[in-house]
Design a protein around this motif. Structure first.
Motif, PDB file in Angstrom:
ATOM      1  N   SER A 135       0.854  -1.192   0.000  1.00 41.73           N
ATOM      2  CA  SER A 135       0.000   0.000   0.000  1.00 41.73           C
ATOM      3  C   SER A 135       0.887   1.238   0.000  1.00 41.73           C
ATOM      4  O   SER A 135       2.094   1.158  -0.222  1.00 41.73           O
ATOM      5  CB  SER A 135      -0.917  -0.023   1.218  1.00 41.73           C
ATOM      6  N   GLY A 136       0.252   2.402   0.266  1.00 41.26           N
ATOM      7  CA  GLY A 136       1.019   3.639   0.292  1.00 41.26           C
ATOM      8  C   GLY A 136       1.931   3.722   1.505  1.00 41.26           C
ATOM      9  O   GLY A 136       2.939   4.433   1.500  1.00 41.26           O
ATOM     10  N   GLY A 162       4.000   1.593  -2.691  1.00 42.17           N
ATOM     11  CA  GLY A 162       3.105   2.643  -3.189  1.00 42.17           C
ATOM     12  C   GLY A 162       3.781   4.007  -3.134  1.00 42.17           C
ATOM     13  O   GLY A 162       3.617   4.841  -4.019  1.00 42.17           O
ATOM     14  N   MET A 165       6.036   4.324  -6.018  1.00 35.06           N
ATOM     15  CA  MET A 165       5.250   4.692  -7.212  1.00 35.06           C
ATOM     16  C   MET A 165       4.928   6.192  -7.168  1.00 35.06           C
ATOM     17  O   MET A 165       5.110   6.906  -8.158  1.00 35.06           O
ATOM     18  CB  MET A 165       3.912   3.932  -7.233  1.00 35.06           C
ATOM     19  N   ASP A 166       4.437   6.648  -6.015  1.00 38.55           N
ATOM     20  CA  ASP A 166       3.985   8.048  -5.899  1.00 38.55           C
ATOM     21  C   ASP A 166       5.159   9.027  -6.008  1.00 38.55           C
ATOM     22  O   ASP A 166       5.040  10.084  -6.630  1.00 38.55           O
ATOM     23  CB  ASP A 166       3.227   8.262  -4.582  1.00 38.55           C
ATOM     24  N   PRO A 177      -2.597  10.965  -6.715  1.00 37.79           N
ATOM     25  CA  PRO A 177      -1.663   9.875  -6.439  1.00 37.79           C
ATOM     26  C   PRO A 177      -1.142   9.286  -7.745  1.00 37.79           C
ATOM     27  O   PRO A 177      -1.903   9.007  -8.658  1.00 37.79           O
ATOM     28  CB  PRO A 177      -2.513   8.851  -5.679  1.00 37.79           C
ATOM     29  N   GLY A 178       0.168   9.093  -7.807  1.00 44.27           N
ATOM     30  CA  GLY A 178       0.819   8.744  -9.066  1.00 44.27           C
ATOM     31  C   GLY A 178       0.735   7.285  -9.452  1.00 44.27           C
ATOM     32  O   GLY A 178       0.886   6.963 -10.634  1.00 44.27           O
ATOM     33  N   GLY A 179       0.516   6.377  -8.473  1.00 46.31           N
ATOM     34  CA  GLY A 179       0.515   4.942  -8.789  1.00 46.31           C
ATOM     35  C   GLY A 179      -0.385   4.597  -9.976  1.00 46.31           C
ATOM     36  O   GLY A 179       0.066   3.998 -10.958  1.00 46.31           O
ATOM     37  N   PRO A 180      -1.669   5.014  -9.950  1.00 49.78           N
ATOM     38  CA  PRO A 180      -2.552   4.673 -11.069  1.00 49.78           C
ATOM     39  C   PRO A 180      -2.084   5.293 -12.395  1.00 49.78           C
ATOM     40  O   PRO A 180      -2.306   4.704 -13.458  1.00 49.78           O
ATOM     41  CB  PRO A 180      -3.903   5.264 -10.644  1.00 49.78           C
ATOM     42  N   ASP A 183       0.764   3.254 -13.822  1.00 50.06           N
ATOM     43  CA  ASP A 183       0.118   2.059 -14.389  1.00 50.06           C
ATOM     44  C   ASP A 183      -0.416   2.380 -15.788  1.00 50.06           C
ATOM     45  O   ASP A 183      -0.140   1.664 -16.763  1.00 50.06           O
ATOM     46  CB  ASP A 183      -1.024   1.654 -13.439  1.00 50.06           C
ATOM     47  N   GLY A 269      -3.881  -4.690  -0.743  1.00 55.75           N
ATOM     48  CA  GLY A 269      -3.466  -3.292  -0.605  1.00 55.75           C
ATOM     49  C   GLY A 269      -3.550  -2.546  -1.924  1.00 55.75           C
ATOM     50  O   GLY A 269      -3.708  -3.143  -2.996  1.00 55.75           O
ATOM     51  N   VAL A 271      -1.568  -1.097  -4.036  1.00 57.04           N
ATOM     52  CA  VAL A 271      -0.712  -1.381  -5.191  1.00 57.04           C
ATOM     53  C   VAL A 271      -1.132  -2.691  -5.880  1.00 57.04           C
ATOM     54  O   VAL A 271      -0.740  -2.942  -7.028  1.00 57.04           O
ATOM     55  CB  VAL A 271       0.780  -1.379  -4.772  1.00 57.04           C
ATOM     56  N   ALA A 273      -3.777  -3.103  -7.135  1.00 59.68           N
ATOM     57  CA  ALA A 273      -4.559  -2.662  -8.306  1.00 59.68           C
ATOM     58  C   ALA A 273      -3.671  -2.552  -9.545  1.00 59.68           C
ATOM     59  O   ALA A 273      -4.176  -2.426 -10.660  1.00 59.68           O
ATOM     60  CB  ALA A 273      -5.204  -1.306  -8.023  1.00 59.68           C
ATOM     61  N   ASN A 274      -2.350  -2.615  -9.360  1.00 56.99           N
ATOM     62  CA  ASN A 274      -1.433  -2.390 -10.496  1.00 56.99           C
ATOM     63  C   ASN A 274      -1.483  -3.536 -11.515  1.00 56.99           C
ATOM     64  O   ASN A 274      -1.314  -4.707 -11.167  1.00 56.99           O
ATOM     65  CB  ASN A 274      -0.006  -2.225  -9.947  1.00 56.99           C
ATOM     66  N   CYS A 300      -9.080  -3.447  -3.504  1.00 55.90           N
ATOM     67  CA  CYS A 300      -7.615  -3.237  -3.454  1.00 55.90           C
ATOM     68  C   CYS A 300      -7.300  -2.011  -2.618  1.00 55.90           C
ATOM     69  O   CYS A 300      -6.612  -2.091  -1.608  1.00 55.90           O
ATOM     70  CB  CYS A 300      -7.051  -3.040  -4.855  1.00 55.90           C
TER      71      CYS A 300
HETATM   72  O1  KG4 Z   1      -4.112   0.705   0.372  1.00 54.02           O
HETATM   73  P1  KG4 Z   1      -4.172   2.104  -0.151  1.00 54.02           P
HETATM   74  O2  KG4 Z   1      -5.422   2.556  -0.850  1.00 54.02           O
HETATM   75  O3  KG4 Z   1      -3.928   3.148   0.987  1.00 54.02           O
HETATM   76  C1  KG4 Z   1      -3.003   2.940   2.005  1.00 54.02           C
HETATM   77  O4  KG4 Z   1      -3.379   2.249   2.996  1.00 54.02           O
HETATM   78  O5  KG4 Z   1      -1.852   3.402   1.806  1.00 54.02           O
HETATM   79  O6  KG4 Z   1      -2.903   2.280  -1.135  1.00 54.02           O
HETATM   80  C2  KG4 Z   1      -2.630   3.487  -1.791  1.00 54.02           C
HETATM   81  C3  KG4 Z   1      -1.408   3.298  -2.682  1.00 54.02           C
HETATM   82  C4  KG4 Z   1      -0.917   4.623  -3.281  1.00 54.02           C
HETATM   83  O7  KG4 Z   1       0.490   4.701  -3.123  1.00 54.02           O
HETATM   84  C5  KG4 Z   1      -1.294   4.499  -4.762  1.00 54.02           C
HETATM   85  O8  KG4 Z   1      -0.441   5.208  -5.634  1.00 54.02           O
HETATM   86  C6  KG4 Z   1      -1.156   3.001  -4.970  1.00 54.02           C
HETATM   87  O9  KG4 Z   1      -1.715   2.441  -3.796  1.00 54.02           O
HETATM   88  N1  KG4 Z   1      -1.913   2.537  -6.154  1.00 54.02           N
HETATM   89  C7  KG4 Z   1      -1.322   2.027  -7.268  1.00 54.02           C
HETATM   90  C8  KG4 Z   1      -2.377   1.745  -8.181  1.00 54.02           C
HETATM   91  N2  KG4 Z   1      -3.572   2.080  -7.579  1.00 54.02           N
HETATM   92  C9  KG4 Z   1      -3.254   2.564  -6.336  1.00 54.02           C
HETATM   93  N3  KG4 Z   1      -0.027   1.805  -7.567  1.00 54.02           N
HETATM   94  C10 KG4 Z   1       0.233   1.307  -8.780  1.00 54.02           C
HETATM   95  N4  KG4 Z   1      -0.699   1.003  -9.708  1.00 54.02           N
HETATM   96  C11 KG4 Z   1      -2.019   1.205  -9.446  1.00 54.02           C
HETATM   97  N5  KG4 Z   1      -2.933   0.907 -10.376  1.00 54.02           N
END
Ligand code: KG4
Ligand code: ZN
Length: 333
Positions: A135-136, A162, A165-166, A177-180, A183, A269, A271, A273-274, A300
């Protein structure tokens, strides 16, 4: 079967869900877009928005579930880990609702709940299984022996996946947030275009801070030599960064699975979702004959469905908490 109301407010999603008779009847998630302008979650703002969103989210969850508030048998809530001000809103709401309706309270650990999201739908993993929780704020390999008997056998020594990624997306000038977004751009790029280093960390532990620094230097060097480098090569950069983060994660997960002889392997978590990570685990699973468990997209990132289902399994054990409970910013298993 009990009807459980789940409440989640640990970071920047306000969420409420109703679980009954083995079915998730509703899962309302109110995202907070206010943080985009600041390039990250601003804790004070997050608490204020939770305060505005919590009652509408709960009302919507109860209404979508087609139950009345008098049908609810217990209130499960995230006690931690998370941002203290954010947690306080959910915890205070859960306590007030339980007091008004004369209901038992169930505290839930947010990181355990990410893992227990695998018990919402079929097929469910069999104990013991391994879960890569990314996760983040966390990156963990967890040996899940039973619903509430979990052992963290590997964790990050610095940044979470995460966060990597961010932070990379910030270096690339992409919004939070940069992760998505990484992706999305990665789908159009070549994952082998640029080689970033894989850190040599003992055991099942991770480190992402060196990778972040090497990406920063790589971008600075290439932008100086060829202005517009990032813009012109964004898809290849994102694909290469994602590929490296995914291989770091999956190499450690494979090592743990092979060492322990475990064949049920899950992801959890934000990530998870990646796309690259989901595909990578499926390919590894096919190669090693594992049963792989990848959550539905809505389970996720942060959601109250996972809190409600974790609460349900605690309800079955009569594991309740009282009105003196306070949130915990840090909350080990
Ligand atoms: O579990 P979460 O929603 O919140 C926390 O508990 O941290 O995770 C959020 C993290 C963020 O860093 C976000 O950029 C990442 O998950 N994230 C992704 C994707 N969707 C969300 N990272 C990569 N690819 C994705 N599709
Ligand atoms: Zn989370």
């Amino acid at each position: 079967m009990p009807v459980i109301l789940g409440i989640e407010s640990s970071c920047d999603e306000t969420s409420a869900a109703v679980y009954a008779d083995g079915v998730m009847l509703s899962n309302i998630i109110a995202n907070q877009t206010i943080h985009e302008a600041y390039g990250g979650v601003v804790p004070e703002l997050a608490s204020r928005v939770h305060q505005q969103n919590i009652i509408p989210a709960v009302q919507q969850a109860i209404s979508n579930a087609k139950v009345s508030k008098n049908d609810i048998d217990a209130v499960a809530f995230t006690r931690g880990p998370g941002l203290l001000g954010s947690l306080l809103v959910g915890v205070s709401f859960a306590k007030a609702f339980a007091l008004a309706q004369n209901l038992p309270l169930i505290e839930v650990n947010h990181m355990q709940a990410h893992i227990l999201a695998h018990f919402i739908d079929e097929p469910k993993p069999t104990f013991p299984f391994l879960c890569l929780t990314v996760s983040g704020g966390h990156t963990q390999i967890v040996l899940v022996k039973d619903f509430f008997d979990m052992e963290v056998i590997g964790h990050t020594q610095d940044d979470a996946a995460g966060e990597a990624m961010d932070k990379t997306s910030k270096i690339l000038g992409l919004p939070y947030p940069g992760g998505p977004l990484i992706d999305k751009h990665a789908r159009l790029g070549n994952p082998k275009a640029y080689q970033f280093p894989e850190p040599q960390i003992p055991g099942y532990n991770f480190s992402f801070s060196g990778l972040k620094t090497s990406i920063l230097y790589f971008i600075q060097k290439n932008e100086a030599a060829t202005p517009g480098f990032v813009q012109n090569n964004l898809a290849d950069i994102c694909a290469s960064v994602e590929h490296r983060i995914v291989t770091i994660l999956l190499n450690k997960l494979s090592k743990a699975a092979l060492d322990l002889g475990i064949k049920d392997i899950a992801l959890a978590g934000g990530v998870s979702a990646n796309t690259g990570l989901r595909q990578g685990l499926q390919e590894l699973g096919a190669k090693h004959g594992w049963n792989t468990f990848i959550p539905r997209m809505e389970y996720c990132t942060d959601n109250a469905a996972m809190i409600a289902v974790a609460g349900y399994y605690k309800f079955l054990k009569n594991d309740f908490t009282d009105q003196h409970v306070a949130p915990l910013a840090r909350m080990p298993f």
